[in-house]
Design a protein around this motif. Structure first.
Motif, PDB file in Angstrom:
ATOM      1  N   LYS A 173       2.740   2.099 -13.608  1.00  0.00           N
ATOM      2  CA  LYS A 173       2.721   0.652 -13.422  1.00  0.00           C
ATOM      3  C   LYS A 173       4.025   0.174 -12.782  1.00  0.00           C
ATOM      4  O   LYS A 173       5.008   0.682 -13.135  1.00  0.00           O
ATOM      5  N   GLN A 194       0.834  -1.241   0.037  1.00  0.00           N
ATOM      6  CA  GLN A 194      -0.033  -0.005  -0.116  1.00  0.00           C
ATOM      7  C   GLN A 194       0.883   1.008   0.031  1.00  0.00           C
ATOM      8  O   GLN A 194       0.453   2.543  -0.487  1.00  0.00           O
ATOM      9  N   ASN A 222      -2.656   3.322  -4.123  1.00  0.00           N
ATOM     10  CA  ASN A 222      -4.023   2.765  -4.193  1.00  0.00           C
ATOM     11  C   ASN A 222      -3.718   1.755  -5.594  1.00  0.00           C
ATOM     12  O   ASN A 222      -3.144   2.512  -6.474  1.00  0.00           O
ATOM     13  N   ARG A 223      -4.150   0.536  -5.505  1.00  0.00           N
ATOM     14  CA  ARG A 223      -3.868  -0.301  -6.667  1.00  0.00           C
ATOM     15  C   ARG A 223      -5.473  -0.504  -7.636  1.00  0.00           C
ATOM     16  O   ARG A 223      -6.478  -0.686  -6.906  1.00  0.00           O
ATOM     17  N   LEU A 224      -5.316  -0.362  -8.957  1.00  0.00           N
ATOM     18  CA  LEU A 224      -6.486  -0.652  -9.728  1.00  0.00           C
ATOM     19  C   LEU A 224      -6.586  -2.098  -9.876  1.00  0.00           C
ATOM     20  O   LEU A 224      -7.313  -2.614 -10.181  1.00  0.00           O
ATOM     21  N   LEU A 281      -1.287   1.010 -10.651  1.00  0.00           N
ATOM     22  CA  LEU A 281      -1.746   2.140  -9.708  1.00  0.00           C
ATOM     23  C   LEU A 281      -2.733   2.913  -9.939  1.00  0.00           C
ATOM     24  O   LEU A 281      -2.854   3.183 -11.350  1.00  0.00           O
ATOM     25  N   GLU A 282      -3.523   3.651  -9.200  1.00  0.00           N
ATOM     26  CA  GLU A 282      -4.773   4.048  -9.599  1.00  0.00           C
ATOM     27  C   GLU A 282      -4.290   5.512 -10.454  1.00  0.00           C
ATOM     28  O   GLU A 282      -5.001   5.962 -11.110  1.00  0.00           O
ATOM     29  N   ASP A 283      -3.132   6.015 -10.069  1.00  0.00           N
ATOM     30  CA  ASP A 283      -2.484   7.180 -10.685  1.00  0.00           C
ATOM     31  C   ASP A 283      -2.058   6.807 -12.062  1.00  0.00           C
ATOM     32  O   ASP A 283      -1.750   7.747 -13.051  1.00  0.00           O
ATOM     33  N   GLY A 284      -2.055   5.806 -12.841  1.00  0.00           N
ATOM     34  CA  GLY A 284      -1.680   5.227 -13.838  1.00  0.00           C
ATOM     35  C   GLY A 284      -0.316   4.739 -13.964  1.00  0.00           C
ATOM     36  O   GLY A 284      -0.038   4.346 -15.090  1.00  0.00           O
TER      37      GLY A 284
END
Length: 284
Positions: free
Chosen positions: A99, A63, A67-69, A94-97
């Motif tokens: 990898k 974590q 945060n993970r997509l 990751l949520e922000d794009g």
């Protein structure tokens, strides 16, 4: 999206503060000076650790990276067998794009790691001074290789032999069978031959990229356009045309390699082209 500076700071701060992580490396395109940086590049990170079970037993520590997509743990999957032995990897979007491809490696396998490195590696953190030689990332392992006469013949043999499977699939109206053989075997050997031709003309000091993704930079525009048409496979007519275009391109580039390197272009072309024409004419 967090910047490269922010991501690297998070990755290294975490490693610096955890005594179980002794060495950190960066791999892949972010180490390759011949690849233009962009926001889609993965962070290919290796943590060399003293206590692998500690990290594997619980994912909460991940974590810290955000945060993970979605996440995949290849060594913890049943359908797709593990390939890394004692190593353990996390493929994280990751949520922000960003990898993150993070691999955990037991510290006692560091010598094995270096022995099997592809050369695209940078040392980011070395707490114990284990890396004594200077490491300079280089993509030499991926440069176009000059084929031997035997390799040249093998490529020709494979392309023309597998083409008969494509012909059979199309004649039987088994289009998925034909598509798979074109996509998985025939065209990759066409691309291999194209790369060899490029190397035979421009030298063997560069790479055309993973999956030949940069080969368009070295092909005449007309040939690139022809190659693209071979991905049109939605009907039997389009598949036949794609196959015939592959024949034309393979013939041209194999001929160039043979001419440039003094090799003999084998007779497979003539015999299989005739075989193909006969079957094509019989079903039309």
């Amino acid at each position: 999206m967090r910047s490269e500076q922010d991501m690297m700071r998070i990755l290294l701060d975490f490693a610096s503060e955890d005594d179980r992580i002794r060495l950190v490396t960066l791999e892949g395109s972010r180490t390759n000076v011949n690849i233009a940086p962009d926001s889609f590049q993965d962070y290919d990170i290796c943590y060399f650790v003293t206590d692998l079970p500690f990290f594997k037993d619980n994912d909460d520590w991940l974590q810290v990276f955000g945060n993970r997509l979605m996440m995949q743990k290849p060594e913890d999957m049943e359908l797709f067998p593990a390939e890394l032995g004692n190593w353990f990897s996390y493929l994280i979007i990751l949520e922000d794009g960003n990898k993150l491809d993070l691999t955990l490696i037991p510290i006692d396998e560091v010598d094995h790691y270096w022995a099997n490195s592809d050369g695209l590696v940078q040392v980011l953190l070395d707490k114990d001074g284990r890396v004594t030689d200077k490491v300079i990332a280089a993509d030499r392992q991926y440069w176009i290789q000059k084929p031997t006469a035997r390799q040249f013949d093998d490529c020709c043999n494979e392309f023309w032999m597998v083409s008969t499977y494509i012909v059979k699939g199309l004649a039987r109206k088994e289009i998925l069978f034909a598509i798979d053989h074109l996509n998985e075997i025939a065209r990759p050997n066409l691309l291999r031959m194209m790369a060899w031709a490029i190397g035979s003309e421009q030298g063997y000091t560069f790479s055309v990229g993973k999956n030949y993704k940069f080969i368009d930079r070295y092909l005449p525009p007309a040939d690139w356009d022809k190659l693209m048409t071979t991905y049109t496979q939605s009907s039997y007519d389009s598949m036949w045309q794609s196959l015939f275009t592959c024949y034309d391109l393979f013939r041209k580039y194999a001929g160039a390699v043979a001419n440039n390197l003094g090799y003999i272009y084998p007779d497979y072309d003539r015999t299989i082209s005739k075989y193909t024409a006969e079957i094509y004419d019989s079903i039309k």
